[in-house]
Design a protein around this motif. Structure first.
Motif, PDB file in Angstrom:
ATOM      1  N   GLU A 160       0.849  -1.191   0.000  1.00  0.00           N
ATOM      2  CA  GLU A 160       0.000   0.000   0.000  1.00  0.00           C
ATOM      3  C   GLU A 160       0.880   1.235   0.000  1.00  0.00           C
ATOM      4  OE1 GLU A 160      -3.857   0.514   2.355  1.00  0.00           O
ATOM      5  OE2 GLU A 160      -2.385   1.639   3.540  1.00  0.00           O
ATOM      6  N   VAL A 161       0.611   2.143  -0.914  1.00  0.00           N
ATOM      7  CA  VAL A 161       1.391   3.366  -1.022  1.00  0.00           C
ATOM      8  C   VAL A 161       1.196   4.221   0.231  1.00  0.00           C
ATOM      9  CG1 VAL A 161       1.683   5.523  -2.311  1.00  0.00           C
ATOM     10  CG2 VAL A 161       1.303   3.367  -3.535  1.00  0.00           C
ATOM     11  N   THR A 162       2.282   4.702   0.775  1.00  0.00           N
ATOM     12  CA  THR A 162       2.238   5.587   1.945  1.00  0.00           C
ATOM     13  C   THR A 162       2.637   7.015   1.598  1.00  0.00           C
ATOM     14  OG1 THR A 162       4.505   4.984   2.566  1.00  0.00           O
ATOM     15  CG2 THR A 162       2.707   3.712   3.557  1.00  0.00           C
ATOM     16  N   LYS A 163       3.443   7.176   0.557  1.00  0.00           N
ATOM     17  CA  LYS A 163       3.908   8.522   0.194  1.00  0.00           C
ATOM     18  C   LYS A 163       4.404   8.514  -1.244  1.00  0.00           C
ATOM     19  CE  LYS A 163       7.885  10.086   1.794  1.00  0.00           C
ATOM     20  NZ  LYS A 163       8.936  10.699   2.666  1.00  0.00           N
ATOM     21  N   VAL A 164       4.140   9.613  -1.948  1.00  0.00           N
ATOM     22  CA  VAL A 164       4.702   9.837  -3.272  1.00  0.00           C
ATOM     23  C   VAL A 164       5.404  11.188  -3.225  1.00  0.00           C
ATOM     24  CG1 VAL A 164       4.256  10.103  -5.738  1.00  0.00           C
ATOM     25  CG2 VAL A 164       2.839   8.547  -4.367  1.00  0.00           C
ATOM     26  N   HIS A 165       6.674  11.178  -3.559  1.00  0.00           N
ATOM     27  CA  HIS A 165       7.458  12.395  -3.402  1.00  0.00           C
ATOM     28  C   HIS A 165       8.232  12.698  -4.669  1.00  0.00           C
ATOM     29  CE1 HIS A 165      10.267  14.895  -0.585  1.00  0.00           C
ATOM     30  NE2 HIS A 165       9.512  15.643  -1.358  1.00  0.00           N
ATOM     31  N   GLN A 166       8.102  13.927  -5.141  1.00  0.00           N
ATOM     32  CA  GLN A 166       8.953  14.416  -6.228  1.00  0.00           C
ATOM     33  C   GLN A 166      10.075  15.204  -5.580  1.00  0.00           C
ATOM     34  OE1 GLN A 166       7.034  15.967  -9.726  1.00  0.00           O
ATOM     35  NE2 GLN A 166       8.655  17.474 -10.070  1.00  0.00           N
TER      36      GLN A 166
END
Length: 215
Positions: A160-166
């Motif tokens: 499960e995705v917890t964070k998406v960071h650019q």
């Protein structure tokens, strides 16, 4: 650039810098970068790296034994691919998925396998060969989205995705992408942001963090 790094975090940072630089330069060579069909820059210079050791952790009950991943499925962004192993080239540079087939993703064999304790690593192109890459829409993922990885032992692990960071590439060291984790986790990595034609590279990385929720 030094060719040997003794600090584990330094090893992992060197790994991602080498891999993402290779992905970006290859994308320019074969895909031309955003808005271009003909750009043909010089090939990337080799960057020396060393393998990352297996990560350790405390949450042994949640972890699975080692088993090679064979495919990845991300329904939210329509990403489906087999997974090719990515090791080291004879010159000690990190291998990348073939840019001539940009819809191919790969897993780094010196990191934990998906389901083991620690951060498993999957890499893919954002574009290449005049096509969108397997991770072209990676930045669209959000916390709660699911990523499934089928393993050679017949199990399928769900993260499960917890964070998406650019994150700007110049700040990647502070991001802690490859820090040890207590349980099984996953990192999905590609290039992103603005394409700098002078540097022949994307200025940012897209990094997806996810944790194991089903094995």
């Amino acid at each position: 650039m030094t060719s040997r790094i003794t600090n584990r975090r330094g090893v992992l940072i060197a790994l991602v810098v080498a891999v993402l630089a290779a992905l970006a330069v290859l994308a320019l060579t074969f895909g031309g970068g955003p808005g271009s069909d003909t750009a043909q820059p010089p090939p990337a210079q080799p960057v020396a790296v060393v393998p990352a050791p297996q990560a350790g952790g405390q949450d042994a009950a949640a972890a699975l034994p080692k088993s090679e991943p064979v495919s990845i499925d991300i329904p939210k962004i329509g990403a489906h691919s087999s997974l090719v192993p990515l090791g080291l080239n004879p010159d000690n540079t990190v291998q990348v998925p073939p840019v001539t087939t940009p819809l191919q993703a790969g897993w780094y064999t010196y990191a934990p396998t998906p389901g083991e304790t620690g951060p498993a690593v999957v890499l893919g192109h954002v574009d290449g060969n005049h096509q969108k890459g397997i991770f072209f829409r990676l930045k669209e993922l959000a916390p709660g989205d699911r990523v499934s990885i089928a393993r050679k032992d017949g199990t399928t692990v769900v993260f499960e995705v917890t964070k998406v960071h650019q994150v700007p590439k110049k700040d990647f060291e502070a991001e802690g992408v490859y820090d040890d984790t207590a349980g099984p986790e996953l990192r999905l990595i590609t290039c992103g942001g603005v394409f700098d034609r002078n540097a022949h590279n994307y200025v940012d990385n897209i990094v997806v963090y996810a944790r194991l929720v089903q094995a």
